[in-house]
Design an enzyme around this catalytic site. Structure first.
Site, PDB file in Angstrom:
ATOM      1  N   GLN A  39     -10.252  -3.931  -3.399  1.00  0.00           N
ATOM      2  CA  GLN A  39     -11.589  -3.533  -2.949  1.00  0.00           C
ATOM      3  C   GLN A  39     -12.639  -3.922  -3.986  1.00  0.00           C
ATOM      4  OE1 GLN A  39     -12.338  -1.924   0.167  1.00  0.00           O
ATOM      5  NE2 GLN A  39     -14.355  -2.624  -0.459  1.00  0.00           N
ATOM      6  N   ARG A  95       0.880  -1.183   0.000  1.00  0.00           N
ATOM      7  CA  ARG A  95       0.000   0.000   0.000  1.00  0.00           C
ATOM      8  C   ARG A  95       0.905   1.216   0.000  1.00  0.00           C
ATOM      9  NH1 ARG A  95      -5.379   1.466   3.449  1.00  0.00           N
ATOM     10  NH2 ARG A  95      -6.175   0.070   1.835  1.00  0.00           N
ATOM     11  N   CYS A 141     -16.308   1.727   0.465  1.00  0.00           N
ATOM     12  CA  CYS A 141     -15.176   0.870   0.839  1.00  0.00           C
ATOM     13  C   CYS A 141     -14.789   1.045   2.301  1.00  0.00           C
ATOM     14  CB  CYS A 141     -13.986   1.142  -0.077  1.00  0.00           C
ATOM     15  SG  CYS A 141     -13.308   2.817   0.073  1.00  0.00           S
ATOM     16  N   ARG A 192     -13.623  -8.590   1.933  1.00  0.00           N
ATOM     17  CA  ARG A 192     -12.189  -8.370   1.675  1.00  0.00           C
ATOM     18  C   ARG A 192     -11.406  -9.610   2.098  1.00  0.00           C
ATOM     19  NH1 ARG A 192     -10.118  -3.203   1.568  1.00  0.00           N
ATOM     20  NH2 ARG A 192      -8.232  -4.278   0.891  1.00  0.00           N
ATOM     21  N   HIS A 238      -7.410   0.786  -6.468  1.00  0.00           N
ATOM     22  CA  HIS A 238      -7.612  -0.073  -5.288  1.00  0.00           C
ATOM     23  C   HIS A 238      -8.298  -1.361  -5.747  1.00  0.00           C
ATOM     24  CE1 HIS A 238      -7.871  -1.317  -1.262  1.00  0.00           C
ATOM     25  NE2 HIS A 238      -8.778  -0.488  -0.769  1.00  0.00           N
ATOM     26  N   ASP A 292     -17.241   7.253  -1.658  1.00  0.00           N
ATOM     27  CA  ASP A 292     -16.010   7.121  -0.877  1.00  0.00           C
ATOM     28  C   ASP A 292     -15.753   8.490  -0.250  1.00  0.00           C
ATOM     29  OD1 ASP A 292     -13.553   6.263   0.129  1.00  0.00           O
ATOM     30  OD2 ASP A 292     -12.530   6.262  -1.807  1.00  0.00           O
TER      31      ASP A 292
HETATM   32  N1  NVA Z   1      -9.971   6.755  -1.486  1.00  0.00           N
HETATM   33  C1  NVA Z   1      -9.582   6.335  -0.142  1.00  0.00           C
HETATM   34  C2  NVA Z   1      -9.817   4.863   0.031  1.00  0.00           C
HETATM   35  C3  NVA Z   1      -9.481   4.326   1.400  1.00  0.00           C
HETATM   36  C4  NVA Z   1      -9.653   2.853   1.504  1.00  0.00           C
HETATM   37  C5  NVA Z   1      -8.134   6.704   0.096  1.00  0.00           C
HETATM   38  O1  NVA Z   1      -7.308   6.520  -0.803  1.00  0.00           O
HETATM   39  O2  NVA Z   1      -7.826   7.179   1.191  1.00  0.00           O
HETATM   40  N1   CP Z   2     -11.308  -0.120   2.389  1.00  0.00           N
HETATM   41  C1   CP Z   2     -10.032  -0.150   2.819  1.00  0.00           C
HETATM   42  O1   CP Z   2      -9.076  -0.435   2.071  1.00  0.00           O
HETATM   43  O2   CP Z   2      -9.900   0.112   4.150  1.00  0.00           O
HETATM   44  P1   CP Z   2      -8.560   0.337   4.981  1.00  0.00           P
HETATM   45  O3   CP Z   2      -7.966   1.641   4.550  1.00  0.00           O
HETATM   46  O4   CP Z   2      -8.998   0.331   6.413  1.00  0.00           O
HETATM   47  O5   CP Z   2      -7.616  -0.804   4.684  1.00  0.00           O
END
Ligand code: NVA
Ligand code: CP
Length: 300
Positions: free
Chosen positions: A132, A102, A257, A285, A129, A217
């Site tokens: 997800q 990540r 998500c 997930r 992502h 989101d």
């Molecule tokens: N769009 C959000 C998704 C978090 C799972 C982010 O990148 O923070």
């Molecule tokens: N939806 C998702 O990826 O959540 P986290 O940021 O908690 O891993």
């Protein structure tokens, strides 16, 4: 060797077989009949951003299948002190069987994968992502069957999740309507390449008409904390509420998500509304990623 940096790294058949297997693994887990299909396999988990669901689902998933997961935060590894990504990838991949990353920059993930001798999974970048989407597509299938030919509406920021929905629209053959303020669209090139199945519809009410699935989101993703206040003003009319859902199909589902900000991109009560399947979506997930890891570890 296949990585999973974007949905399109796998074929539609491969992705559907992963979802089928995710559904099977979920049933086995609930019946207490899970098998140790990843016994003695090790997953390296590199986190340069925060996470709740992704960390717990990968780590618990590996434990359930008899393997082990190592949590590596950039703060505590040499990556945070400037060791090149290429060197890190070479070393870690010589010791583990599969790696999830990540991070911010998608190009960093691609560089990591080029230098890895084992499969690499995108656990979220600024651009995509895909994990997800596996969970979201499993959840839609469980509740409503095939998504092919349906309309999905994305309400809010044209962010990493939205861009993965564009990829999903092509793979699973659905129509995607995106309701976002001007200046907050997904990349121009993605819109142009997918103009046969993706439309920008500025008005959220118009956008959700005919939708079988409405998704949103956060308005400010990780890394955009400083823009939060400005975005709250710009996105104010893009809130998903029970009232907005009345303009979608009667049986429309709602997904997010998570993490969600009640009172911002959703109403206070939206997560527990009748149309909401967010808790199943989060739980999935775990199972869809177990299926993904099995698939990548066991590829020929
Ligand atoms: N769009 C959000 C998704 C978090 C799972 C982010 O990148 O923070
Ligand atoms: N939806 C998702 O990826 O959540 P986290 O940021 O908690 O891993």
């Amino acid at each position: 060797m296949k990585h999973f940096l974007q949905l399109s790294d796998l074929t539609t058949d491969e992705l559907n077989s992963i979802i089928d297997r995710g559904i099977e693994l979920k049933a086995q887990h609930k019946a207490g009949t899970s098998k140790k299909t990843l016994k003695r396999k090790v997953l390296g988990m590199i986190f340069e951003k925060s996470s709740t669901r992704t960390r717990v689902s990968f780590e618990a998933g590996m434990a359930q299948l008899g393997g082990h997961a190592i949590f590596l935060s950039s703060n505590d590894t040499q990556m945070g002190r400037g060791e090149p990504v290429e060197d890190t990838a070479r070393v870690i991949s010589s010791m583990v069987d599969i790696i999830m990353v990540r991070t911010f920059n998608h190009a960093m993930l691609e560089a990591f994968a080029r230098n890895s001798s084992v499969p690499v999974i995108n656990a979220l970048t600024d651009d995509f992502h895909p994990c997800q989407l596996l969970a979201d597509m499993q959840t839609f299938r469980e509740h409503r069957g095939s998504i092919q030919g349906k309309t999905v509406t994305w309400v809010g920021d044209g962010n990493n999740m939205c861009q993965s929905y564009i990829n999903a629209a092509r793979i699973w053959d659905f129509h995607l309507k995106i309701a976002c303020p001007e200046g907050y669209e997904p990349t121009r090139s993605m819109l142009l390449e997918n103009s046969d199945r993706v439309d920008i519809v500025r008005d959220p009410i118009e956008a959700v008409k005919g939708a079988s699935l409405v998704v949103t989101d956060t308005w400010a993703s990780m890394g955009q904390e400083e823009e939060k206040r400005k975005r709250q003003q710009i996105f104010a009319s893009y809130k998903v509420t029970e009232e907005l859902m009345t303009f979608a199909n009667d049986d429309a589902l709602f997904m997010h998500c998570l993490p969600a900000y009640r009172g911002m991109e959703i109403s206070e009560t939206m997560l527990d509304a009748k149309s909401s399947v967010v808790w199943d979506e989060a739980e999935n997930r775990l199972h869809s990623q177990k299926a993904l890891m099995e698939y990548l570890v066991n590829q020929a």
